[in-house]
Design an enzyme around this catalytic site. Structure first.
Site, PDB file in Angstrom:
ATOM      1  N   ASP A  49      68.204  10.408  48.847  1.00 49.62           N
ATOM      2  CA  ASP A  49      68.307   9.418  47.769  1.00 49.62           C
ATOM      3  C   ASP A  49      67.840  10.026  46.442  1.00 49.62           C
ATOM      4  O   ASP A  49      67.941   9.398  45.389  1.00 49.62           O
ATOM      5  CB  ASP A  49      67.575   8.110  48.106  1.00 49.62           C
ATOM      6  CG  ASP A  49      66.093   8.302  48.352  1.00 49.62           C
ATOM      7  OD1 ASP A  49      65.620   9.453  48.345  1.00 49.62           O
ATOM      8  OD2 ASP A  49      65.397   7.284  48.560  1.00 49.62           O
ATOM      9  N   SER A  50      67.399  11.285  46.477  1.00 49.33           N
ATOM     10  CA  SER A  50      67.177  12.038  45.240  1.00 49.33           C
ATOM     11  C   SER A  50      68.463  12.093  44.415  1.00 49.33           C
ATOM     12  O   SER A  50      68.424  12.387  43.216  1.00 49.33           O
ATOM     13  CB  SER A  50      66.692  13.465  45.552  1.00 49.33           C
ATOM     14  OG  SER A  50      67.565  14.093  46.468  1.00 49.33           O
ATOM     15  N   ASP A  88      69.925   9.518  53.799  1.00 44.60           N
ATOM     16  CA  ASP A  88      68.739   8.685  53.533  1.00 44.60           C
ATOM     17  C   ASP A  88      69.089   7.213  53.526  1.00 44.60           C
ATOM     18  O   ASP A  88      70.097   6.815  52.917  1.00 44.60           O
ATOM     19  CB  ASP A  88      68.211   9.012  52.123  1.00 44.60           C
ATOM     20  CG  ASP A  88      66.953   9.848  52.140  1.00 44.60           C
ATOM     21  OD1 ASP A  88      66.271   9.905  53.183  1.00 44.60           O
ATOM     22  OD2 ASP A  88      66.651  10.450  51.095  1.00 44.60           O
ATOM     23  N   LYS A 118      67.614   9.116  57.580  1.00 48.70           N
ATOM     24  CA  LYS A 118      66.195   9.409  57.313  1.00 48.70           C
ATOM     25  C   LYS A 118      65.553   8.188  56.702  1.00 48.70           C
ATOM     26  O   LYS A 118      66.173   7.515  55.879  1.00 48.70           O
ATOM     27  CB  LYS A 118      66.041  10.601  56.369  1.00 48.70           C
ATOM     28  CG  LYS A 118      64.568  10.848  55.982  1.00 48.70           C
ATOM     29  CD  LYS A 118      64.340  12.207  55.346  1.00 48.70           C
ATOM     30  CE  LYS A 118      64.669  12.310  53.901  1.00 48.70           C
ATOM     31  NZ  LYS A 118      63.922  11.402  53.000  1.00 48.70           N
ATOM     32  N   GLU A 120      61.650   6.808  55.013  1.00 44.19           N
ATOM     33  CA  GLU A 120      60.277   7.130  54.597  1.00 44.19           C
ATOM     34  C   GLU A 120      59.374   6.238  55.431  1.00 44.19           C
ATOM     35  O   GLU A 120      59.549   5.021  55.466  1.00 44.19           O
ATOM     36  CB  GLU A 120      60.116   6.880  53.092  1.00 44.19           C
ATOM     37  CG  GLU A 120      61.000   7.818  52.302  1.00 44.19           C
ATOM     38  CD  GLU A 120      60.801   7.766  50.798  1.00 44.19           C
ATOM     39  OE1 GLU A 120      59.855   7.097  50.329  1.00 44.19           O
ATOM     40  OE2 GLU A 120      61.588   8.407  50.090  1.00 44.19           O
ATOM     41  N   GLU A 187      56.231  15.921  52.795  1.00 44.13           N
ATOM     42  CA  GLU A 187      56.402  16.237  51.370  1.00 44.13           C
ATOM     43  C   GLU A 187      55.080  16.171  50.608  1.00 44.13           C
ATOM     44  O   GLU A 187      54.285  15.240  50.774  1.00 44.13           O
ATOM     45  CB  GLU A 187      57.398  15.253  50.729  1.00 44.13           C
ATOM     46  CG  GLU A 187      57.531  15.485  49.221  1.00 44.13           C
ATOM     47  CD  GLU A 187      58.730  14.826  48.568  1.00 44.13           C
ATOM     48  OE1 GLU A 187      59.511  14.149  49.251  1.00 44.13           O
ATOM     49  OE2 GLU A 187      58.885  15.027  47.343  1.00 44.13           O
TER      50      GLU A 187
END
Ligand code: KIV
Length: 272
Positions: A49-50, A88, A118, A120, A187
């Site tokens: 999602d960057s 993501d 993915k 978080e 991270e």
């Protein structure tokens, strides 16, 4: 996609089997032509999602939508044939219930053809991870600096400086692995903490701004290619993309202005 193409790709279980073995090469990807180049060299491509920040110009990842992730996921799948493609789940698409998470993740898998998602994750996410994995969706987890929580964390800062936060990050990784994640992204933590996380879980850790002792590494591709002047301190620039684009566009502009831009070397045939 033919069955042959499906089996030509890296799989989530094969990534898990690399724990403590040959380091896992990962990069982010957002479009088909770049994915085609990265695919030759990477085990795993993450449609992160960057994308919101490095492609769409957002200041954080919080504004990224499921539709954006699906669009970029489709492009990366079209461009690649070998790497495992992980997409993501963006902020707001999985946190409130396991059912919401399944709806979002299954949409991503069905519409893009990717092989994993993915999320978080803190310990609260363990239930979601096992719910998805039990229903056929491989999950990669993401602990430490979690960009989707930056409004709570107060910015993109390294995590785990205090013992209690360091312990919490180790617990988050352990919970994610126990719940069935096939790998855990770590991270923005110290080398010492990343090494502890790597020792604490039986699935591979994928470091970003963490330790070279992680089982694999990932970087945001435009950062490592040198597209941006300012990148996080830990990023090594392996390319000079910004300068290359600037030079190329400068040459093009000066040729257009000087009328030295090459003419087409074919003749149009007009019907009379
Ligand atoms: O969104 C992303 O690109 C990521 C990587 C930084 C791991 O989550």
């Amino acid at each position: 996609m033919s069955a042959q193409n499906f089996f030509a790709r890296m799989t989530a279980p094969k990534i898990t089997a690399r724990k403590g073995g040959q380091p896992i090469v990962c990069l982010t990807a957002y479009d088909a032509p770049t994915a085609a180049i990265l695919d030759e060299h990477c085990d795993l491509l993450l449609v992160g999602d960057s994308v919101g920040m490095v492609v769409h110009g957002l200041t954080t990842t919080v504004g990224v939508t499921l539709d954006m992730m699906i669009m970029h996921g489709k492009a990366v799948m079209r461009g690649s044939t070998k790497a495992l493609v992980v997409v993501d789940l963006p902020f707001g698409s999985y946190e409130d219930s396991v059912e919401t998470a399944f709806r979002s993740a299954s949409r991503v898998m069905m519409e893009t053809g990717c092989q994993a998602v993915k999320i978080e994750s803190g310990t609260y996410a363990a239930q979601t991870i096992s719910y998805l994995v039990e229903r056929g969706i491989p999950v990669m987890s993401h602990v430490g600096l979690r960009p989707q929580s930056m409004n709570v964390l107060g910015g993109f800062r390294a995590r785990g400086r205090t013992q209690s936060v360091a312990d919490e990050i180790i617990e988050n990784a352990k919970a994610a692995a126990k719940a069935g994640s096939f790998a855990v992204v770590v991270e923005g933590v110290s080398e010492e903490l990343a090494d502890k996380v790597t020792a604490a879980v039986d699935v591979p850790t994928i470091g970003i701004g963490a330790s070279s002792g992680c089982d694999g590494q990932i970087l945001v591709t435009p950062d490592m290619l040198g597209l941006f002047e300012r990148v996080p301190k830990f990023v090594k620039k392996y390319g000079t993309m910004r300068a290359d684009i600037d030079d190329a566009v400068k040459s093009y502009a000066s040729e257009v202005k000087a009328r030295t831009f090459p003419s087409a070397d074919f003749t149009y045939k007009f019907k009379s």
